[in-house]
Design a protein around this motif. Sequence first.
Motif, mmCIF file in Angstrom:
data_model
loop_
_atom_site.group_PDB
_atom_site.id
_atom_site.type_symbol
_atom_site.label_atom_id
_atom_site.label_comp_id
_atom_site.label_asym_id
_atom_site.label_seq_id
_atom_site.Cartn_x
_atom_site.Cartn_y
_atom_site.Cartn_z
ATOM 1 N N SER A 283 79.765 39.770 16.096
ATOM 2 C CA SER A 283 80.226 39.572 17.468
ATOM 3 C C SER A 283 80.316 38.078 17.738
ATOM 4 O O SER A 283 79.387 37.327 17.413
ATOM 5 N N SER A 284 81.425 37.633 18.315
ATOM 6 C CA SER A 284 81.595 36.201 18.570
ATOM 7 C C SER A 284 82.148 35.974 19.968
ATOM 8 O O SER A 284 82.904 36.796 20.500
ATOM 9 N N LYS A 285 81.749 34.854 20.558
ATOM 10 C CA LYS A 285 82.276 34.465 21.864
ATOM 11 C C LYS A 285 82.173 32.955 22.006
ATOM 12 O O LYS A 285 81.401 32.290 21.294
ATOM 13 N N SER B 202 81.633 29.832 24.879
ATOM 14 C CA SER B 202 81.189 29.516 26.236
ATOM 15 C C SER B 202 81.104 28.004 26.386
ATOM 16 O O SER B 202 81.397 27.246 25.448
ATOM 17 N N SER C 141 89.958 31.484 22.565
ATOM 18 C CA SER C 141 89.489 32.852 22.368
ATOM 19 C C SER C 141 89.151 33.028 20.899
ATOM 20 O O SER C 141 89.764 32.400 20.028
ATOM 21 N N THR D 107 88.992 35.611 17.798
ATOM 22 C CA THR D 107 89.563 36.889 17.399
ATOM 23 C C THR D 107 89.362 37.128 15.904
ATOM 24 O O THR D 107 89.530 36.196 15.111
ATOM 25 N N PRO E 177 86.957 39.623 18.225
ATOM 26 C CA PRO E 177 85.651 39.371 18.844
ATOM 27 C C PRO E 177 84.535 40.243 18.277
ATOM 28 O O PRO E 177 83.362 39.908 18.410
#
Length: 245
Positions: free
Chosen positions: A50-52, A54, A73, A75, A77
């Motif tokens: 899982s990646s994000k 911030s 973004s 991708t 995610p």
Amino acid sequence: MRSSVLALLFFACASQAGVIIGGTRFVFAENKKSISVTLKNRSAQTWLISSKISSGSAWPGNDGAVRPVIPFSATPPLFALHGNSENIIRLVGSGAELAQDRETLFMLSIAAIPSGKAPPGSVQMAVRSNLKLFYRPADLPGDPARAYQALGWQRTARGLTVENNTPYFVTLFKLSINGEAIDNPGVVAPFSKRQTPWCQASSRCQLSWQSLNDYGRVMPAVVTSVYTTSQGVSSRVITSASPSR
């Protein structure tokens, strides 16, 4: 107690022999539409990735920064990284406007989550890595690898002030003051002064610090003495500065 011990053992094994991220920091240059982050799974286990992205306000020294719109973004995610395989996360720019006279810092967070059931009597734990992601405008002056050598230090009534007059973020790595290591010293933002509580009790502060270049290489140490004169004026003397190679 047994479950707690096994959980710690699992965490250690996962961080060493599980998912390997191809870098500790990433630079998104203005002229790029996307960059790639490689992940390798050296274990036989399948991990959910899982990646994000911030803001970079979590790092000391940048916690007071205005949080910009996230212009990237990640991708995909969420995906499964099977045993003994590799994949990439692509960071794609959205075209949102950011400051053009300096870098902007973001956080790339990648979590590796074990799939399947835990063995009886044990606890599985996710491993999360928070990595620096720098947006770098084109044609910034100076050498980002040498920015850490240009930091200016000054004594104040509240401790030490560190000033960065370059357009680049400086990561303080292995910072020690009077021989004592400073835990999690953080960063110094571009064109900023950062007030710290360090070295309040001593009239002379000897500092040694290093930094990391774009590829995560540890740069040579700089040693500086900052002291207060009889007139109460702070002075800065560089006693040793190893050049970058």
